[in-house]
Design an enzyme around this catalytic site. Sequence first.
Site, PDB file in Angstrom:
ATOM      1  N   SER A   1       3.537  -2.280  10.343  1.00 14.87           N
ATOM      2  CA  SER A   1       4.982  -2.222  10.554  1.00 14.87           C
ATOM      3  C   SER A   1       5.715  -3.497  10.152  1.00 14.87           C
ATOM      4  CB  SER A   1       5.287  -1.846  12.018  1.00 14.87           C
ATOM      5  OG  SER A   1       4.747  -0.553  12.305  1.00 14.87           O
TER       6      SER A   1
ATOM      7  N   GLU B 274      -5.198  -5.477  10.487  1.00 12.89           N
ATOM      8  CA  GLU B 274      -4.217  -4.426  10.733  1.00 12.89           C
ATOM      9  C   GLU B 274      -4.567  -3.708  12.033  1.00 12.89           C
ATOM     10  OE1 GLU B 274      -2.269  -3.132   6.820  1.00 12.89           O
ATOM     11  OE2 GLU B 274      -4.045  -1.910   7.047  1.00 12.89           O
TER      12      GLU B 274
ATOM     13  N   GLY C  94       2.777  -1.172   4.270  1.00  9.57           N
ATOM     14  CA  GLY C  94       2.727   0.256   3.959  1.00  9.57           C
ATOM     15  C   GLY C  94       4.123   0.782   3.688  1.00  9.57           C
ATOM     16  N   GLY C  95       4.698   1.438   4.695  1.00  7.19           N
ATOM     17  CA  GLY C  95       5.982   2.123   4.538  1.00  7.19           C
ATOM     18  C   GLY C  95       7.056   1.309   3.833  1.00  7.19           C
TER      19      GLY C  95
ATOM     20  N   HIS D 102      -9.357   0.860   4.841  1.00  9.51           N
ATOM     21  CA  HIS D 102      -8.085   1.052   5.551  1.00  9.51           C
ATOM     22  C   HIS D 102      -8.319   1.959   6.757  1.00  9.51           C
ATOM     23  CE1 HIS D 102      -3.982   2.285   6.409  1.00  9.51           C
ATOM     24  NE2 HIS D 102      -3.591   1.234   5.723  1.00  9.51           N
TER      25      HIS D 102
ATOM     26  N   GLY E  29       2.260   2.001  10.795  1.00 11.26           N
ATOM     27  CA  GLY E  29       3.149   3.151  10.659  1.00 11.26           C
ATOM     28  C   GLY E  29       3.826   3.571  11.951  1.00 11.26           C
TER      29      GLY E  29
ATOM     30  N   ASN F 154       0.873  -1.183   0.000  1.00 13.13           N
ATOM     31  CA  ASN F 154       0.000   0.000   0.000  1.00 13.13           C
ATOM     32  C   ASN F 154       0.906   1.228   0.000  1.00 13.13           C
ATOM     33  OD1 ASN F 154      -1.825   2.041   0.520  1.00 13.13           O
ATOM     34  ND2 ASN F 154      -2.051   1.532   2.698  1.00 13.13           N
ATOM     35  N   TRP F 155       0.965   1.886  -1.136  1.00  9.76           N
ATOM     36  CA  TRP F 155       1.881   3.039  -1.248  1.00  9.76           C
ATOM     37  C   TRP F 155       1.333   4.277  -0.549  1.00  9.76           C
ATOM     38  CZ3 TRP F 155       4.082   3.338  -6.958  1.00  9.76           C
ATOM     39  CH2 TRP F 155       4.809   2.168  -7.221  1.00  9.76           C
ATOM     40  N   LYS F 156       0.109   4.200  -0.060  1.00 11.75           N
ATOM     41  CA  LYS F 156      -0.542   5.366   0.582  1.00 11.75           C
ATOM     42  C   LYS F 156      -0.411   6.578  -0.349  1.00 11.75           C
ATOM     43  CE  LYS F 156       0.942   3.564   5.055  1.00 11.75           C
ATOM     44  NZ  LYS F 156       0.225   3.482   6.301  1.00 11.75           N
TER      45      LYS F 156
ATOM     46  N   GLU G 235      -6.731   4.349   7.905  1.00 10.26           N
ATOM     47  CA  GLU G 235      -6.545   5.792   7.647  1.00 10.26           C
ATOM     48  C   GLU G 235      -7.797   6.379   6.998  1.00 10.26           C
ATOM     49  OE1 GLU G 235      -2.827   5.362   5.568  1.00 10.26           O
ATOM     50  OE2 GLU G 235      -1.868   4.770   7.445  1.00 10.26           O
TER      51      GLU G 235
HETATM   52  C1  PEP Z   1      -0.692  -0.023   5.832  1.00  8.86           C
HETATM   53  O1  PEP Z   1      -0.636   1.078   5.331  1.00  8.86           O
HETATM   54  O2  PEP Z   1      -1.621  -0.787   5.560  1.00  8.86           O
HETATM   55  C2  PEP Z   1       0.361  -0.434   6.770  1.00  8.86           C
HETATM   56  C3  PEP Z   1       0.283  -1.605   7.331  1.00  8.86           C
HETATM   57  O3  PEP Z   1       1.361   0.481   6.996  1.00  8.86           O
HETATM   58  P1  PEP Z   1       2.801   0.173   7.666  1.00  8.86           P
HETATM   59  O4  PEP Z   1       3.315  -1.090   7.021  1.00  8.86           O
HETATM   60  O5  PEP Z   1       3.625   1.366   7.309  1.00  8.86           O
HETATM   61  O6  PEP Z   1       2.585   0.007   9.122  1.00  8.86           O
END
Ligand code: PEP
Length: 261
Positions: free
Chosen positions: A220, A173, A241-242, A97, A179, A12-14, A99
């Site tokens: 994470s 999640e 994500g990141g 998600h 994050g 997920n590039w957000k 967010e």
């Molecule tokens: C996400 O955006 O779904 C996520 C899990 O982010 P991160 O891996 O950065 O915690």
Amino acid sequence: MSGKRIPLVAGNWKMYKTIAEARQLVPDLVRGLANVEEVEKVICPPFTALMAVKALLEGTDIGLGAQNMYWESEGAFTGEISPKMVAELCRYVILGHSERRTYFGETDETVNRKVRAALEVGLIPIVCIGETLTENEAGKTQAVITRQVQVGLSGIQLQPDVTGGIPLIIAYEPVWAIGTGKAATGEFANQVVRDLIRPTLSTLFGDEVAHSVRVLYGGSVKASNAAEFFTQSDIDGALVGGASLKAEEFIGIVKAAVESV
Ligand code: PEP
């Protein structure tokens, strides 16, 4: 029980990566993931980069996903993207998600409308669920997860396809792990999937579907901790994500998934 669950790692590039930046990252991913067939790979760039990334993925087995969509098929909804627009480009769509729930007011009910709309146009939804830190500390994880699955997936039909696969993916999640650099333990995440998510799926769709739906962990995940999740009995991959913004990390996570197969 049919339906071997093929691991899936989705990035997920957000709200990161312009088209120019995507054009730098994707060729590295394509090179690094060539010949990695045991694990399904998906990347979910922002809407603006979807066309460019689609062209770069041509001829590869890396899937493309969007990060959101609206449920109406068209109309006066300025700024929104419809399911059929997403389906022109993508096979997957991330829905619900945390967010989106936190910053854009999405609820289990709106997530449900989106899930139904995605399935109607043949998209595979990656439905995100997870409790907040406050809910976790108040002992509400079970209630929250059960409600998110029950309401988010209400009124839909899920049947195994010819390969025994189910065209819907869940991403567990925990919001406190997204994050933050503080991943859940593999054991905790597996317990939630095995003891809460699959039993709830079973009451909605029966044991076979509950067993066959792929459930990812997200929060994470990086190359150095991915194996902890992939070696768990009920976790079938990761939503990243990141770490999906760096080729080396994402490739490392996919390779950790391969090793767990
Ligand atoms: C996400 O955006 O779904 C996520 C899990 O982010 P991160 O891996 O950065 O915690």
